[in-house]
Design a protein around this motif. Structure first.
Motif, mmCIF file in Angstrom:
data_model
loop_
_atom_site.group_PDB
_atom_site.id
_atom_site.type_symbol
_atom_site.label_atom_id
_atom_site.label_comp_id
_atom_site.label_asym_id
_atom_site.label_seq_id
_atom_site.Cartn_x
_atom_site.Cartn_y
_atom_site.Cartn_z
ATOM 1 N N ASP A 1 1.013 -1.392 -0.285
ATOM 2 C CA ASP A 1 0.551 0.023 0.046
ATOM 3 C C ASP A 1 0.900 1.163 0.275
ATOM 4 O OD1 ASP A 1 -2.577 0.995 0.356
ATOM 5 O OD2 ASP A 1 -1.698 1.837 1.197
ATOM 6 N N GLU A 2 0.027 2.041 -0.643
ATOM 7 C CA GLU A 2 0.930 3.775 -0.508
ATOM 8 C C GLU A 2 1.384 4.399 0.885
ATOM 9 O OE1 GLU A 2 1.467 8.163 -2.918
ATOM 10 O OE2 GLU A 2 -0.515 6.919 -2.601
ATOM 11 N N ALA A 3 1.072 3.617 2.139
ATOM 12 C CA ALA A 3 1.436 4.067 3.072
ATOM 13 C C ALA A 3 2.825 3.983 3.328
ATOM 14 C CB ALA A 3 0.226 3.176 4.161
ATOM 15 N N VAL A 4 2.870 2.560 3.388
ATOM 16 C CA VAL A 4 3.866 2.245 3.677
ATOM 17 C C VAL A 4 5.564 3.181 2.942
ATOM 18 C CG1 VAL A 4 5.500 0.154 2.547
ATOM 19 C CG2 VAL A 4 3.789 -0.411 3.138
ATOM 20 N N LEU A 5 5.364 3.276 1.952
ATOM 21 C CA LEU A 5 6.562 4.220 1.017
ATOM 22 C C LEU A 5 5.812 5.985 1.651
ATOM 23 C CD1 LEU A 5 5.642 3.614 -2.033
ATOM 24 C CD2 LEU A 5 6.726 1.986 -0.842
ATOM 25 N N ARG A 6 5.247 6.058 1.858
ATOM 26 C CA ARG A 6 5.204 7.606 2.481
ATOM 27 C C ARG A 6 4.786 7.092 4.449
ATOM 28 N NH1 ARG A 6 6.364 8.625 -1.897
ATOM 29 N NH2 ARG A 6 4.888 8.292 -3.054
ATOM 30 N N ARG A 7 5.478 6.682 4.999
ATOM 31 C CA ARG A 7 5.733 6.160 6.565
ATOM 32 C C ARG A 7 6.764 6.342 6.940
ATOM 33 N NH1 ARG A 7 1.700 3.414 7.348
ATOM 34 N NH2 ARG A 7 0.756 4.118 8.736
ATOM 35 N N MET A 8 7.421 7.586 7.912
ATOM 36 C CA MET A 8 8.392 8.029 8.268
ATOM 37 C C MET A 8 8.741 7.217 8.645
ATOM 38 S SD MET A 8 11.521 9.735 6.758
ATOM 39 C CE MET A 8 10.701 11.489 6.777
ATOM 40 N N ALA B 1 17.218 9.859 5.731
ATOM 41 C CA ALA B 1 17.830 9.026 5.582
ATOM 42 C C ALA B 1 18.026 7.366 5.456
ATOM 43 C CB ALA B 1 19.720 9.389 6.927
ATOM 44 N N VAL B 2 17.493 7.365 6.629
ATOM 45 C CA VAL B 2 17.373 6.113 6.703
ATOM 46 C C VAL B 2 15.784 5.460 5.415
ATOM 47 C CG1 VAL B 2 15.824 3.451 8.043
ATOM 48 C CG2 VAL B 2 17.675 5.129 8.707
ATOM 49 N N MET B 3 15.173 6.204 5.226
ATOM 50 C CA MET B 3 14.113 6.162 4.681
ATOM 51 C C MET B 3 14.998 6.147 2.676
ATOM 52 S SD MET B 3 11.177 5.327 5.684
ATOM 53 C CE MET B 3 9.848 5.492 4.552
ATOM 54 N N ARG B 4 15.583 7.206 2.106
ATOM 55 C CA ARG B 4 16.311 7.207 1.026
ATOM 56 C C ARG B 4 17.239 5.957 0.641
ATOM 57 N NH1 ARG B 4 18.155 10.172 -2.258
ATOM 58 N NH2 ARG B 4 17.445 12.218 -2.414
ATOM 59 N N GLN B 5 17.531 5.002 1.785
ATOM 60 C CA GLN B 5 18.741 4.361 1.645
ATOM 61 C C GLN B 5 17.973 2.890 1.341
ATOM 62 O OE1 GLN B 5 20.953 3.241 5.385
ATOM 63 N NE2 GLN B 5 22.389 4.867 5.222
ATOM 64 N N GLN B 6 16.304 2.834 2.309
ATOM 65 C CA GLN B 6 15.544 1.737 2.119
ATOM 66 C C GLN B 6 14.609 1.476 0.297
ATOM 67 O OE1 GLN B 6 14.487 -0.918 4.061
ATOM 68 N NE2 GLN B 6 13.434 -1.344 2.329
ATOM 69 N N PHE B 7 14.395 2.891 0.397
ATOM 70 C CA PHE B 7 13.836 3.129 -1.380
ATOM 71 C C PHE B 7 14.800 2.470 -2.316
ATOM 72 C CE2 PHE B 7 10.647 6.919 -0.384
ATOM 73 C CZ PHE B 7 10.441 6.322 0.813
ATOM 74 N N GLU B 8 16.152 3.418 -2.010
ATOM 75 C CA GLU B 8 17.185 2.945 -3.032
ATOM 76 C C GLU B 8 17.308 1.458 -3.137
ATOM 77 O OE1 GLU B 8 20.318 5.005 -2.062
ATOM 78 O OE2 GLU B 8 20.574 6.666 -2.512
ATOM 79 N N ALA B 9 16.710 0.965 -2.129
ATOM 80 C CA ALA B 9 16.878 -1.202 -1.533
ATOM 81 C C ALA B 9 16.324 -1.739 -2.386
ATOM 82 C CB ALA B 9 17.261 -1.304 -0.159
ATOM 83 N N LEU B 10 15.100 -1.159 -2.329
ATOM 84 C CA LEU B 10 13.641 -1.646 -2.857
ATOM 85 C C LEU B 10 14.611 -1.189 -4.658
ATOM 86 C CD1 LEU B 10 10.707 0.477 -1.403
ATOM 87 C CD2 LEU B 10 11.379 -1.892 -1.129
#
Length: 293
Positions: A172-179, A184-193
Motif C-alpha cells: 500500500d502507498e502508506a508503506v512508502l509514505r510512513r517515515m 536518511a534511513v528512508m532514502r537508503q530503504q528506497f534505494e534498496a527497493l
C-alpha cells in the motif's frame, strides 16, 4: 542454508518417499501399523506430516517395504538430516512457534507473495530500517533482543538470491509514505527497493492512495506455495492478537481459505490499480490523490 537442506523440506521429501514406497509394496496404512504394533493413526500422521519420523522407524519401514539396500540407506540418511537443527535454531529464544514455522515455509516455498499495508516487508528491509522499526515496536529496552531480531531478519533475506523461488510484493502507498528512522534511513530503504526490484525473481508493486478500497487491503498477509506436498498453499496472518498459519490442506473448518487471499492478491496484481516501484514513485512527486511524504 540452501532450500534443499531445510529440515522441513527434508521431512517433506522423506514422508513422500515413504508413502510412495508403501504404495509400491501394495500395503495399506493399517497393515503397516499392525505389523509394527503402532496405533492405527501413526502411519497416517507420518505421511501427512503431523509427526516426524524417527531414524529407527525409518529403518523399520524401509525394511518392511522391501527397498533395495542403496535406496533404503538413502532414506535413512534423509531421516538423519531431517532431524538436524535449522540455521534459525540459534534465534529460538526470540521466535514464537508460529514464527519458526513461518521462517521454514518462507525458505522452502517455490513462490512467496506478500501484501503489506503499513511497513516495508521484512525480506526487503535494510538493516537500518529494520532496527528503527523493531526498536519502535519493542516493549523493553533490551539491546541484545533487538539485535537478535534485526540479525534474524537480515539472515532471512538470503533466500532472495535463490532464483529457484519467485517473490511478489504488493505494498500500500502508506508503506512508502510512513517515515521510519528518518529521511536518511528512508532514502537508503528506497534505494534498496529499486535494487531488489531489478532481480529477475523479485517483483515489487504498490497501490496508490487514489485507488481507495481494494481486495483484502485491511490486513497484511503472506502466501507460500509449497512443493513438494502436492502444491500446498499456506497463508500467514499477523495481528495484535497473534500469528495464524492456515494451510489449504488443513481439513479443519476455516472462516477464510488461503485461496481467498491468493485470489485477492491476483486481482490487485493483474489490475491497473497496482503500479511498479520506480524512482519517480519513491523520490518524485506523489501521484494525484496521494498524501504528502
Amino acid at each position: 542454508m540452501a532450500r534443499q537442506d531445510n529440515p522441513m523440506f527434508l521431512r517433506q521429501r522423506l514422508r513422500e518417499r515413504l508413502k510412495k514406497a508403501r504404495e509400491t509394496a501394495q500395503m495399506t496404512q493399517i497393515e503397516v501399523a499392525r505389523y509394527f504394533d503402532w496405533s492405527p493413526s501413526k502411519v497416517i500422521r507420518i505421511e501427512n506430516g503431523k509427526i516426524a519420523v524417527s531414524v529407527a522407524d525409518t529403518r523399520g519401514l524401509v525394511a518392511r517395504y522391501g527397498l533395495e539396500a542403496e535406496e533404503a540407506q538413502e532414506l535413512v540418511e534423509l531421516a538423519k538430516s531431517a532431524r538436524r537443527p535449522s540455521w534459525y535454531a540459534a534465534y529460538k529464544e526470540i521466535m514464537t512457534p508460529a514464527l519458526e514455522i513461518f521462517v521454514a515455509y518462507e525458505e522452502v516455498a517455490r513462490v512467496v507473495r506478500n501484501y503489506e499495508r503499513n511497513v516495508v516487508p521484512g525480506l526487503l528491509q535494510t538493516e537500518e530500517y529494520a532496527r528503527a522499526l523493531l526498536k519502535g515496536l519493542q516493549d523493553n529496552g533490551d539491546h541484545r533482543t533487538l539485535e537478535l531480531r534485526v540479525d534474524l531478519r537480515m539472515q532471512r533475506q538470503r533466500i532472495l538470491v535463490d532464483n529457484e523461488a519467485e517473490f511478489f510484493f504488493i505494498l500500500d502507498e502508506a508503506v512508502l509514505r510512513r517515515m521510519i528512522g528518518g529521511e536518511a534511513v528512508m532514502r537508503q530503504q528506497f534505494e534498496a527497493l529499486l535494487r531488489m526490484n531489478e532481480k529477475p525473481n523479485v517483483t515489487i508493486l504498490y497501490v496508490p492512495f487514489s485507488v481507495g478500497v481494494y481486495p483484502s487491503f485491511r490486513r497484511p498477509y503472506q502466501l507460500f506455495e509449497i512443493e513438494p506436498s502436492g502444491g500446498d498453499l499456506i497463508v500467514y496472518l499477523e495481528s495484535p492478537a497473534g500469528e495464524t498459519l492456515i494451510s489449504e490442506r488443513d481439513a479443519s473448518p476455516k472462516v477464510v481459505e488461503p485461496t481467498d487471499y491468493l485470489d485477492a492478491f491476483s486481482r490487485i496484481e493483474e489490475s491497473d490499480d497496482s503500479k511498479p516501484i520506480t524512482e519517480e514513485a519513491l523520490f518524485g512527486t506523489p501521484a494525484v490523490g496521494s498524501a504528502n511524504p
